[in-house]
Design a protein around this motif. Sequence first.
Motif, PDB file in Angstrom:
ATOM      1  N   LEU A 355     -19.888 -32.130   6.951  1.00  0.00           N
ATOM      2  CA  LEU A 355     -21.344 -32.066   7.010  1.00  0.00           C
ATOM      3  C   LEU A 355     -21.857 -32.627   8.338  1.00  0.00           C
ATOM      4  O   LEU A 355     -22.800 -32.081   8.937  1.00  0.00           O
ATOM      5  CB  LEU A 355     -21.938 -32.853   5.838  1.00  0.00           C
ATOM      6  N   GLY A 356     -21.233 -33.698   8.815  1.00  0.00           N
ATOM      7  CA  GLY A 356     -21.640 -34.265  10.092  1.00  0.00           C
ATOM      8  C   GLY A 356     -21.419 -33.301  11.242  1.00  0.00           C
ATOM      9  O   GLY A 356     -22.256 -33.205  12.164  1.00  0.00           O
ATOM     10  N   ILE A 357     -20.293 -32.577  11.227  1.00  0.00           N
ATOM     11  CA  ILE A 357     -20.040 -31.581  12.278  1.00  0.00           C
ATOM     12  C   ILE A 357     -21.050 -30.443  12.198  1.00  0.00           C
ATOM     13  O   ILE A 357     -21.549 -29.957  13.217  1.00  0.00           O
ATOM     14  CB  ILE A 357     -18.604 -31.051  12.148  1.00  0.00           C
ATOM     15  N   TYR A 358     -21.360 -30.021  10.987  1.00  0.00           N
ATOM     16  CA  TYR A 358     -22.328 -28.930  10.824  1.00  0.00           C
ATOM     17  C   TYR A 358     -23.688 -29.309  11.411  1.00  0.00           C
ATOM     18  O   TYR A 358     -24.308 -28.521  12.154  1.00  0.00           O
ATOM     19  CB  TYR A 358     -22.480 -28.587   9.350  1.00  0.00           C
ATOM     20  N   PHE A 359     -24.172 -30.510  11.122  1.00  0.00           N
ATOM     21  CA  PHE A 359     -25.476 -30.918  11.631  1.00  0.00           C
ATOM     22  C   PHE A 359     -25.473 -31.046  13.152  1.00  0.00           C
ATOM     23  O   PHE A 359     -26.468 -30.733  13.804  1.00  0.00           O
ATOM     24  CB  PHE A 359     -25.897 -32.242  10.995  1.00  0.00           C
ATOM     25  N   LEU A 360     -24.350 -31.512  13.732  1.00  0.00           N
ATOM     26  CA  LEU A 360     -24.285 -31.634  15.189  1.00  0.00           C
ATOM     27  C   LEU A 360     -24.444 -30.274  15.855  1.00  0.00           C
ATOM     28  O   LEU A 360     -25.046 -30.159  16.922  1.00  0.00           O
ATOM     29  CB  LEU A 360     -22.960 -32.268  15.594  1.00  0.00           C
ATOM     30  N   ARG A 361     -23.905 -29.231  15.220  1.00  0.00           N
ATOM     31  CA  ARG A 361     -23.961 -27.887  15.804  1.00  0.00           C
ATOM     32  C   ARG A 361     -25.178 -27.091  15.354  1.00  0.00           C
ATOM     33  O   ARG A 361     -25.324 -25.932  15.721  1.00  0.00           O
ATOM     34  CB  ARG A 361     -22.702 -27.109  15.402  1.00  0.00           C
ATOM     35  N   SER A 362     -26.036 -27.700  14.559  1.00  0.00           N
ATOM     36  CA  SER A 362     -27.217 -26.979  14.089  1.00  0.00           C
ATOM     37  C   SER A 362     -28.321 -27.029  15.145  1.00  0.00           C
ATOM     38  O   SER A 362     -28.209 -27.719  16.166  1.00  0.00           O
ATOM     39  CB  SER A 362     -27.722 -27.595  12.783  1.00  0.00           C
ATOM     40  N   ARG A 364     -31.357 -28.203  14.665  1.00  0.00           N
ATOM     41  CA  ARG A 364     -32.365 -29.188  14.283  1.00  0.00           C
ATOM     42  C   ARG A 364     -32.629 -30.143  15.448  1.00  0.00           C
ATOM     43  O   ARG A 364     -31.724 -30.487  16.199  1.00  0.00           O
ATOM     44  CB  ARG A 364     -31.913 -29.994  13.071  1.00  0.00           C
ATOM     45  N   THR A 365     -33.862 -30.609  15.557  1.00  0.00           N
ATOM     46  CA  THR A 365     -34.179 -31.593  16.594  1.00  0.00           C
ATOM     47  C   THR A 365     -33.573 -32.951  16.262  1.00  0.00           C
ATOM     48  O   THR A 365     -33.420 -33.799  17.146  1.00  0.00           O
ATOM     49  CB  THR A 365     -35.705 -31.728  16.738  1.00  0.00           C
ATOM     50  N   THR A 366     -33.225 -33.176  14.999  1.00  0.00           N
ATOM     51  CA  THR A 366     -32.632 -34.458  14.572  1.00  0.00           C
ATOM     52  C   THR A 366     -31.128 -34.329  14.338  1.00  0.00           C
ATOM     53  O   THR A 366     -30.537 -35.158  13.651  1.00  0.00           O
ATOM     54  CB  THR A 366     -33.311 -34.939  13.277  1.00  0.00           C
ATOM     55  N   SER A 367     -30.513 -33.280  14.892  1.00  0.00           N
ATOM     56  CA  SER A 367     -29.110 -33.013  14.570  1.00  0.00           C
ATOM     57  C   SER A 367     -28.179 -34.140  14.997  1.00  0.00           C
ATOM     58  O   SER A 367     -27.260 -34.520  14.272  1.00  0.00           O
ATOM     59  CB  SER A 367     -28.674 -31.695  15.211  1.00  0.00           C
ATOM     60  N   PHE A 368     -28.413 -34.705  16.206  1.00  0.00           N
ATOM     61  CA  PHE A 368     -27.530 -35.786  16.661  1.00  0.00           C
ATOM     62  C   PHE A 368     -27.664 -37.014  15.775  1.00  0.00           C
ATOM     63  O   PHE A 368     -26.680 -37.666  15.414  1.00  0.00           O
ATOM     64  CB  PHE A 368     -27.843 -36.137  18.109  1.00  0.00           C
ATOM     65  N   TYR A 530     -34.333 -36.768  20.861  1.00  0.00           N
ATOM     66  CA  TYR A 530     -33.122 -36.156  20.317  1.00  0.00           C
ATOM     67  C   TYR A 530     -32.000 -37.171  20.153  1.00  0.00           C
ATOM     68  O   TYR A 530     -31.300 -37.202  19.148  1.00  0.00           O
ATOM     69  CB  TYR A 530     -32.681 -35.025  21.241  1.00  0.00           C
ATOM     70  N   PHE A 531     -31.810 -38.021  21.160  1.00  0.00           N
ATOM     71  CA  PHE A 531     -30.706 -38.988  21.136  1.00  0.00           C
ATOM     72  C   PHE A 531     -31.117 -40.321  20.536  1.00  0.00           C
ATOM     73  O   PHE A 531     -30.447 -41.323  20.734  1.00  0.00           O
ATOM     74  CB  PHE A 531     -30.181 -39.224  22.552  1.00  0.00           C
TER      75      PHE A 531
END
Length: 591
Positions: A355-362, A364-368, A530-531
């Motif tokens: 799930l963490g990898i999926y969000f990083l590659r999404s 979303r502005t909050t992905s990181f 973002y970061f």
Amino acid sequence: MHRSRSLSSSLSLPALLALVLSTIVSAYRPVQFVKHTGESGRADQAFSLVNHYNETSQQPDLYVRMQAFRYQSSAQGWAALALGPEMKGALMFIIYGDPAAPDPHLTMTVRTADGHHPPRPLDEMKDFYSGDVPDVDVVTAHFEPYTGDFFHEELKQKPSHLGIAEFIVRGYNRWTAAVLPVSNATTGQAMIWSSNFKQDFGGDFSPERNIDMHQFGLGFGFLWTDLKNALSPVPFFGPIKDTEDHKGVSETGEPAAPTNDELTVGEAILLQEKEFNSGVFGSDPFAVGAGAAAGAAAGAGAVADSDSTTNTPGADDGNKVEEPVKTPKQWNVRSLMWHIHGILMTVAFLVLYPLGIYFLRSSRTTSFNLHWTINSLGSMSVSIGAIVGFVNSRSISIAHQYLGILLVCALAVQTVLGWRHHIVYLSTMQSYGRGRPTWMAQVHVWLGRVVLPLGMLNVISGLLLRHYGWLTVALAIAVAAVQIVALVLVVGRARKRPGQANGGTDGHKLGPVAVAGRDGPSALDEAAEYFQLTADDEEFSDDDDNADEGEAGSAAAVRERDGESAAERARREQEEQKREQQKRLARLDKV
């Protein structure tokens, strides 16, 4: 009536049992177990059982002949047989040794275990079991060159040696530590077997020597044995025909009833044993008739492994223990801790990390922010699970444990790399107006691609070690496979998305956020959001906000009072904007 009651009261319970057995059992069926190949590899062991009632001691004795096949004079490994449906409380007989030694002695040790961990000699297990212990007389334990006809098709060779142990378990039904009773009158006595042909004993073949775990996936199994029809009026060690199948034994349930061929062979064996003992019944020799009876056993047919519905007192034993054996339910604190260990590792590697990898590659502005938060939860889960596993383990000796230790170390390195890359990336963004890729990001990405599938494999191996059902194991394999395929697709799609290319090597993958330095100050603001690793700007203290507002107000008042020129005013505004950007980046760097 009174006379009959007096006769009954004058007989002891063992004597009555012997009288009952002598009337029930009308024929002897040979019992042997021969297994060269497990589910996907070697098993290479065999045994025969003879159930004899000793009228002198008025108790049943079990005559056991165990064999272990060795190839190329190997001194590695061990073989084991046990009375009981599972490791906990089983009465175990384990053999190991070196056939190529100057004095090739074979060690035979009697052990038990209080759970699913290495068994220990009986005198070390008195805290677990303090009941009656059968006497075990070892008649012989030795190696001899193999002269039989068996040829191992997978190894493309015949065994070089045969390890043979013959021993008598006197009053074996007195053992009560097993989960289910041990009986000499049942047609479905629960037993287990195991083997390991890879352990290097380093020349130490003492009876107290620690043994490694049985071979994974193929080095253990469950049995149901017909001891009732293995009853013999004369004591002897049964022959083993190692090119034939099981007799009187089933690996799937209660053995089938004796066939006419088996009873005929059994009658011939008994006849030769009676002649060898000069027709004297009830004698108790230490080594009798195994070689002489081998010829009579040559015509025995293989027994089909099918269920039987014989209506006898022990007939239900096979059905009762079938499910607990396949899925041991040892609900004590130690077992509960193993389940907690497995749940934590499963959640981490099959849910949180993907799930963490999926969000990083999404996009979303909050992905990181979601990436590092979820991965942190996964790492916490792994850390707690590893501590539980380490505390619960009595030794580190199997591949699952070694791989688990490597994974924990790799995840620690992975965490440090991700954190340090983030700090360096923000530092270069503050200094040069844009973040620069680092070698740490590359290692972080590729190490993650290695750790995740290995972690999934170790979760599956743990399920197999705890004897979970194949439905559970298959479900875990399916989930892992779907996760891997889905992540490959997500990563591939993210690489093709506009805006991702610039973040392709920085380890952060900016998504829709513009690269700092390319689009001016607004890009820095977006990157700062973002970061973000701490609270939003609105959540900072009111004192900081009021101080900033006061600072800006006083600067404006000074400019107005001094009548600054337009050029000076523009220069001041640019400097203030730059300072504000530096403040935002400094907040990101607090981690």
